[in-house]
Design a protein around this motif. Structure first.
Motif, PDB file in Angstrom:
ATOM      1  N   LEU A 177       0.770  -0.987  -0.016  1.00 28.35           N
ATOM      2  CA  LEU A 177       0.003   0.053   0.023  1.00 28.35           C
ATOM      3  C   LEU A 177       0.822   1.313   0.071  1.00 28.35           C
ATOM      4  O   LEU A 177       0.554   2.009  -0.674  1.00 28.35           O
ATOM      5  CB  LEU A 177      -0.808   0.081   1.179  1.00 28.35           C
ATOM      6  N   THR A 222       2.124   1.959  -3.529  1.00 29.26           N
ATOM      7  CA  THR A 222       1.075   2.277  -4.391  1.00 29.26           C
ATOM      8  C   THR A 222       0.830   3.781  -4.110  1.00 29.26           C
ATOM      9  O   THR A 222       0.622   4.381  -5.100  1.00 29.26           O
ATOM     10  CB  THR A 222      -0.221   1.450  -3.988  1.00 29.26           C
ATOM     11  N   ILE A 256      -5.038  -8.191  -8.429  1.00 30.23           N
ATOM     12  CA  ILE A 256      -5.106  -6.999  -7.686  1.00 30.23           C
ATOM     13  C   ILE A 256      -3.883  -6.262  -7.771  1.00 30.23           C
ATOM     14  O   ILE A 256      -3.900  -5.021  -8.135  1.00 30.23           O
ATOM     15  CB  ILE A 256      -5.325  -7.045  -6.090  1.00 30.23           C
ATOM     16  N   ALA A 257      -2.682  -7.084  -7.587  1.00 23.08           N
ATOM     17  CA  ALA A 257      -1.548  -6.292  -7.778  1.00 23.08           C
ATOM     18  C   ALA A 257      -0.983  -5.808  -9.126  1.00 23.08           C
ATOM     19  O   ALA A 257      -0.702  -4.678  -9.337  1.00 23.08           O
ATOM     20  CB  ALA A 257      -0.239  -7.369  -7.518  1.00 23.08           C
ATOM     21  N   VAL A 261      -3.186  -2.530  -9.843  1.00 25.38           N
ATOM     22  CA  VAL A 261      -2.362  -1.526  -8.997  1.00 25.38           C
ATOM     23  C   VAL A 261      -1.396  -1.043  -9.771  1.00 25.38           C
ATOM     24  O   VAL A 261      -0.913   0.384 -10.129  1.00 25.38           O
ATOM     25  CB  VAL A 261      -2.275  -1.768  -7.493  1.00 25.38           C
ATOM     26  N   ALA A 264      -2.301   0.865 -12.892  1.00 24.81           N
ATOM     27  CA  ALA A 264      -3.044   2.329 -12.850  1.00 24.81           C
ATOM     28  C   ALA A 264      -2.025   3.398 -12.446  1.00 24.81           C
ATOM     29  O   ALA A 264      -2.101   4.102 -12.981  1.00 24.81           O
ATOM     30  CB  ALA A 264      -3.987   2.006 -11.462  1.00 24.81           C
ATOM     31  N   TYR A 265      -0.973   3.139 -11.556  1.00 22.71           N
ATOM     32  CA  TYR A 265       0.063   4.020 -11.406  1.00 22.71           C
ATOM     33  C   TYR A 265       0.840   4.077 -12.158  1.00 22.71           C
ATOM     34  O   TYR A 265       1.345   5.143 -12.473  1.00 22.71           O
ATOM     35  CB  TYR A 265       0.534   3.890  -9.912  1.00 22.71           C
TER      36      TYR A 265
END
Length: 568
Positions: free
Chosen positions: A18, A21, A177-178, A181, A184-185
């Motif tokens: 997190l 992220t 999920i990893a 993320v 996205a970034y």
């Protein structure tokens, strides 16, 4: 192996995941650009990174989760033969000291974003540029997949995702999920995200290795006992091959393979698009030269990391998949909370290079396929948009590769990628020092190297695979077992030299060279050189361009590379 989910380790892993992220999304505000709609900004971080940012970025780029998992796993499986990664990372830095500063200079002078941009400009050949771009994309895809394999290995050891009978979606949900993320970034922040996260990643890896190299031997009775147990294990017969499992010291039969694999890997490492992307993001020529002198610190770390393979044997780690050996060693030997830190180091060690690799592959597609062949009048904003979308598609392809194929297939295709990417070296490195090579000869040499390398690798079998089972085969005319990529490279160079003589004698059109000799020694602050910073912040006045005026550009770096007063 501990049963069920390791809750403490998982909690620590999630905390660091997190944290990076948040850093990844905040990176878009770091050194915020005036014009974000350009590949210079999104794909190269504004060409503004200094020595330490570049060092962490290159380290995060080259020393990946795959390195963390696969190098000691190779030691665990076969012994000292897996140490080839250590000498090749030592060999590579003197090599890149000679040519990376020249590539930086000419790329910043002309605004090149990829190696294919340079090849097209140097040789006036879109066909050769396309060959280099396609090779780079193909070689990068399985490399990205292996980063996801590294994350999956950590999740498996922590007990996340259930067993073999668990529904595939539930089992792979943490990896999905990893991936989401990461995608996205990267889309949001571009190269700035992995540049910032690399600080956390490398800090964790150094911490984990420093603790492991002291703590684990103490628990196992010292290195004498570790090597003694490893020697006994390697002496046992491998049922699949009928030969000893491995050796603490490579035998005579394995020396050619060891040496050629190390040399070939060293030549190939900085041909990968992600290595060049990280290099071109730096703000000056001197940043590159300084980095070639301090990057060997990572080689020291790699040597210590490789010893973990022997420790896994001594600790009695038993795994069907060798890639799980080191995560399982951490799970067995460390307290749960520090095992979580170690798992986070591996997981984050996958996110950084995966982001850079996807950006590099996307830049190749955008600049050297989309712009050159599909939409020549594309604006910088359109280029950036296409590159962002392609970076997502590249990650999706890598994810599909991981979820649908056996993990050993991913590793062997990455080895095949190394064979392929090495065939771009004559065009890239040769072009940095001479214009003598003919563009058609370079294209023919590339084709010969690609065909031979692929066909030879296809014929290599292993106990688990009929084809593409390894990267070593008998060297024609010598009879020793050696690295296929290096043999293909030699054939490539022979074809290039012979055809160049022929084509030059026939006065075949050589293409237009848009570069000039002084471009190869230009520095930030020189007229026409792209830079995100004022000259005064880059270096001292008068520190730029010491090179040849006119003539062959090979003369340019004589007094500047490694010369007294150059800072090295």
């Amino acid at each position: 192996m501990k049963d069920g989910v390791n809750g403490v380790a998982l909690a620590v892993f999630i905390f660091f995941f997190l944290a990076v992220t948040v850093i990844g999304f905040m990176a878009s505000r770091w050194r915020k650009a005036e014009n974000e709609a350009s590949l210079d900004e999104w794909g190269l971080g504004g060409r503004s990174f200094g020595t330490w940012v570049t060092w962490f970025l290159l380290g995060g780029d080259l020393y990946t989760a795959y390195t963390f998992v696969a190098v000691p796993a190779a030691i665990y499986a076969a012994g000292a033969a897996g140490f080839f990664a250590v000498p090749y990372t030592i060999l590579v830095y003197p090599l890149i000291f000679t040519f990376l500063p020249r590539l930086w200079s000419v790329s910043h002078k002309h605004g090149y974003v990829t190696t294919s941009d340079f090849v097209r400009g140097r040789f006036g050949s879109k066909g050769l540029s396309l060959a280099v771009a396609v090779t780079g994309i193909l070689a990068t895809m399985p490399y990205i997949a292996l980063q996801l394999v590294g994350i999956q290995a950590v999740l498996d050891v922590m007990g996340v995702g259930g067993g073999e009978t668990t529904h595939w979606f539930i089992k792979d949900l943490p990896l999905l999920i990893a991936f989401a993320v990461l995608a996205a970034y990267t889309y949001s922040s571009g190269l700035r995200a992995p540049a910032l996260i690399a600080f956390v990643k490398d800090g964790l890896i150094y911490l984990v290795i420093a603790v492991a190299i002291i703590y684990i031997p103490i628990k196992l009775g010292g290195f004498d006992d570790i090597f003694a147990k490893a020697g006994e294990a390697f002496a046992q017969t491998n049922e699949a091959t009928g030969k000893p499992r491995g050796a603490l010291v490579p035998g005579d039969m394995g020396q050619w393979g060891y040496a050629t694999l190390a040399l070939g890997s060293a030549l190939a490492l900085f041909m990968y698009p992600h290595s060049i992307t990280a290099t071109l993001s730096s703000r000056s020529r001197d940043v590159i030269r300084r980095n070639t002198t301090i990057l060997p610190l990572y080689s020291l770390m790699l040597g210590l990391l490789a010893l973990l393979g022997f420790m896994a044997i001594a600790a009695g780690v038993k795994v069907d998949n060798g890639q799980l050996a080191i995560p399982q060693l951490f799970e067995n030997m460390f307290p749960d909370w520090f095992a979580g830190v170690a798992f986070a180091a591996i997981g984050i060690g996958a996110l950084v290079p995966a982001a850079i690799m996807s950006i590099a592959a996307a830049n190749l597609f955008t600049r050297n396929i989309y712009k050159d062949f599909i939409k020549p009048d594309a604006t910088p904003a359109q280029e950036t948009k296409v590159s962002k979308l392609v970076s997502l598609l590249v990650k999706v392809g890598a994810l599909a590769f991981v979820l649908t194929m056996d993990k050993t297939v991913a590793i062997n295709f990455q080895l095949l990628g190394g064979i392929w990417i090495l065939q771009t070296m004559p065009a890239l490195v040769g072009g940095l020092f001479t214009r003598w090579f003919h563009r058609w000869a370079l294209l023919a040499g590339w084709a010969v190297g690609m065909v031979y390398g692929t066909a030879a690798a296809y014929g290599v079998a292993s106990p688990t695979q009929k084809h593409f089972g390894g990267s070593s085969k008998e060297i024609p005319g010598i009879g020793e077992i050696g690295y296929i990529g290096l043999t293909a490279f030699v054939l490539n160079v022979v074809v290039v030299v012979v055809l160049t003589f022929v084509l030059n004698a026939l006065k075949a059109p050589a293409g237009i060279d848009e570069t000039s000799p002084s471009d190869y020694t230009a520095d930030a602050g020189d007229p026409g050189v792209k830079t995100a910073l004022p000259p005064a912040t880059v270096g001292a006045p008068g520190s730029a361009t010491v090179g040849a005026q006119g003539g062959d550009p090979t003369a340019g770096d004589g007094p500047t590379v490694g010369a007294p007063g150059s800072g090295h």
